[in-house]
Design an enzyme around this catalytic site. Structure first.
Site, short mmCIF file in Angstrom:
data_model
loop_
_atom_site.label_atom_id
_atom_site.label_comp_id
_atom_site.label_asym_id
_atom_site.label_seq_id
_atom_site.Cartn_x
_atom_site.Cartn_y
_atom_site.Cartn_z
N SER A 107 -5.90 11.61 17.37
CA SER A 107 -4.63 12.00 17.18
C SER A 107 -3.59 12.40 17.91
O SER A 107 -3.26 13.65 17.55
CB SER A 107 -4.83 13.23 15.68
OG SER A 107 -5.08 11.96 14.58
N LYS A 114 0.94 -1.40 0.14
CA LYS A 114 0.05 -0.51 -0.11
C LYS A 114 0.93 1.30 0.00
O LYS A 114 1.56 0.75 0.20
CB LYS A 114 -0.77 -0.29 1.06
CG LYS A 114 -1.79 1.22 1.30
CD LYS A 114 -2.47 1.33 2.13
CE LYS A 114 -2.84 1.61 3.43
NZ LYS A 114 -4.04 1.72 4.62
P1 NAD Z 1 -9.80 12.85 11.54
O1 NAD Z 1 -8.71 13.30 11.64
O2 NAD Z 1 -10.83 12.28 10.96
O3 NAD Z 1 -10.07 13.17 13.27
C1 NAD Z 1 -9.20 12.85 14.24
C2 NAD Z 1 -9.37 12.00 15.17
O4 NAD Z 1 -8.92 13.03 16.37
C3 NAD Z 1 -11.14 13.74 16.14
O5 NAD Z 1 -11.10 12.68 16.51
C4 NAD Z 1 -9.76 14.37 16.44
O6 NAD Z 1 -10.92 15.44 17.32
C5 NAD Z 1 -9.45 13.80 18.03
N1 NAD Z 1 -7.75 14.70 17.67
C6 NAD Z 1 -7.15 15.77 16.98
N2 NAD Z 1 -6.17 15.56 17.70
C7 NAD Z 1 -6.00 15.84 18.81
C8 NAD Z 1 -5.76 16.39 20.29
N3 NAD Z 1 -4.29 16.63 20.60
N4 NAD Z 1 -5.87 15.84 21.43
C9 NAD Z 1 -7.32 14.34 21.33
N5 NAD Z 1 -7.77 14.55 20.13
C10 NAD Z 1 -7.70 14.71 19.00
O7 NAD Z 1 -8.91 11.34 11.27
P2 NAD Z 1 -8.74 10.36 11.56
O8 NAD Z 1 -8.65 9.75 10.24
O9 NAD Z 1 -10.34 9.59 12.17
O10 NAD Z 1 -7.82 9.42 12.59
C11 NAD Z 1 -7.74 8.96 13.44
C12 NAD Z 1 -6.71 8.76 13.96
O11 NAD Z 1 -6.45 7.14 13.74
C13 NAD Z 1 -5.39 9.51 13.35
O12 NAD Z 1 -4.46 9.62 13.51
C14 NAD Z 1 -4.69 8.51 12.35
O13 NAD Z 1 -3.82 8.51 12.28
C15 NAD Z 1 -5.03 6.87 12.99
N6 NAD Z 1 -5.45 5.57 12.10
C16 NAD Z 1 -4.82 4.75 12.27
C17 NAD Z 1 -5.34 3.20 12.14
C18 NAD Z 1 -4.55 2.17 12.49
O14 NAD Z 1 -4.80 1.22 11.41
N7 NAD Z 1 -4.13 1.83 13.68
C19 NAD Z 1 -5.36 3.68 10.76
C20 NAD Z 1 -6.16 4.71 10.19
C21 NAD Z 1 -5.87 5.57 10.77
#
Ligand code: NAD
Length: 321
Positions: A199, A67
């Site tokens: 995040s 990917k």
């Molecule tokens: P998004 O940008 O749509 O949402 C971000 C979320 O994090 C929101 O709920 C926001 O309010 C919160 N947030 C941002 N900064 C913050 C902070 N400092 N303190 C507390 N909350 C905070 O992102 P998304 O697409 O929903 O992804 C969320 C997270 O999941 C990302 O960090 C992404 O990298 C991670 N992710 C992980 C995987 C995995 O396989 N583990 C896969 C995809 C995404």
């Protein structure tokens, strides 16, 4: 060679497909049949973007590929998602490119499937209250996949940016569950299962708040430096993960391991629980934590299922190199 567009992925890929593919590939990883290659992720010095590859080979499922993608923070202003990815699959017998599959929707489905697999194998069956920490793009997929695995009746939720909870409430009530906004400490006091998907770079949930018997699926921490829960909490839990190497370097366990609170040897691959070679939850009171870091093999497994279905349904675009 076939091309499966992002739109076509949305048409053919179901949550059940995602769940089955991810559960099977976690099992294959634990059997030693599937392995991830080292991840590459770099700031490219252009458009503020992070770009990289996740790749691997599943000998059992015959999925070989990568990917490719990353994060372009300026995309939202252009009306396209900040996260962009594409999966490339190769024929393991010849090395020829076999499929190009849109990776954006697929990533959300495979990430939600991962926490759902952990709920199936580690949460108490009597769990009724789901706690959601986070309300961004992924949170909607997380809730839908979790609800398919448990008998949840309600969701209690918190998000640092409260205006984002309106959208999550719509998703939850659309599934027939009740929705309540709570503070993090209340959330911990009420939830049987907690999903964190933010995040964040600091702990949002503290050890002393979590009830015995809770299952946590920590899904947001996928990079060095990110953090969602108190490292003391991680150290106090029975910890499971998709892949130990990622858990201790870029996952939620990186901090507890880095501080010497948790040993790498104490972390169990979820695939071993699926295969029945290691115990999952051992008591009603145990607190279990799944560190879902996101591995390339999840993407390849789901993309293979999508490519097969799209071709069977005549929806894939045939192309030559
Ligand atoms: P998004 O940008 O749509 O949402 C971000 C979320 O994090 C929101 O709920 C926001 O309010 C919160 N947030 C941002 N900064 C913050 C902070 N400092 N303190 C507390 N909350 C905070 O992102 P998304 O697409 O929903 O992804 C969320 C997270 O999941 C990302 O960090 C992404 O990298 C991670 N992710 C992980 C995987 C995995 O396989 N583990 C896969 C995809 C995404």
């Amino acid at each position: 060679m076939i091309i499966v567009s992002e739109e076509c992925v949305r048409t053919v890929l179901t949550e059940e497909d995602g769940f089955a593919a991810v559960e099977a590939v976690f099992a294959a990883m634990a059997h030693g049949d599937a392995y991830n290659f080292p991840v590459i992720r770099e700031a490219i010095g252009h458009a503020d973007a992070l770009y990289g590859f996740k790749s691997g080979f599943d000998r059992a499922g015959l999925a070989l590929g990568l990917k490719s993608g990353g994060y372009w923070p300026g995309n939202a202003q252009k009306g396209i998602p900040n996260h962009q990815s594409t999966v490339f699959l190769f024929d393991p017998d010849t090395g020829r490119l076999s499929s190009i599959v849109g990776g954006n929707y697929l990533t959300a489905i495979r990430t939600a499937a991962s926490s759902a697999v952990s709920i199936k194998h580690l949460a108490r069956p009597a769990s009724r209250t789901l706690g959601m920490v986070g309300a961004g793009h992924q949170s909607h997929f997380q809730v839908r996949a979790a609800v398919r695995q448990g008998n949840f009746e309600r969701v209690v939720a918190w998000n640092r940016h409260p205006e984002m909870l309106d959208g999550l409430e719509k998703t939850v009530t659309g599934l027939g569950l009740t929705f309540e906004r709570v503070e993090p400490e209340q959330l911990a006091a009420r939830a049987d299962v907690i999903i964190t998907i933010t995040s964040c770079h600091e702990p949002l949930l503290m050890k002393e708040w979590i009830r015995p018997g809770t299952h946590l699926a920590c899904m947001g921490t996928d990079t060095k430096g990110k953090m969602e829960v108190d490292p003391d909490l991680v150290a106090a839990c029975a910890v499971f993960t998709d892949e130990i190497a990622q858990s201790v370097s870029i996952g939620e366990a990186q901090h507890a391991v880095g501080k010497g609170l948790l040993s790498e040897a104490a972390i169990t691959p979820i695939g071993d629980v699926i295969n029945g070679t290691q115990a999952g939850r051992v008591s009603e009171d145990q607190i279990t934590l799944f560190d879902g870091t996101g591995v390339g093999l999840q993407d390849l497994a789901v993309a293979s299922a999508v490519a097969r279905k799209a071709e069977e349904q005549g929806l894939a675009q045939q192309a030559g190199l």
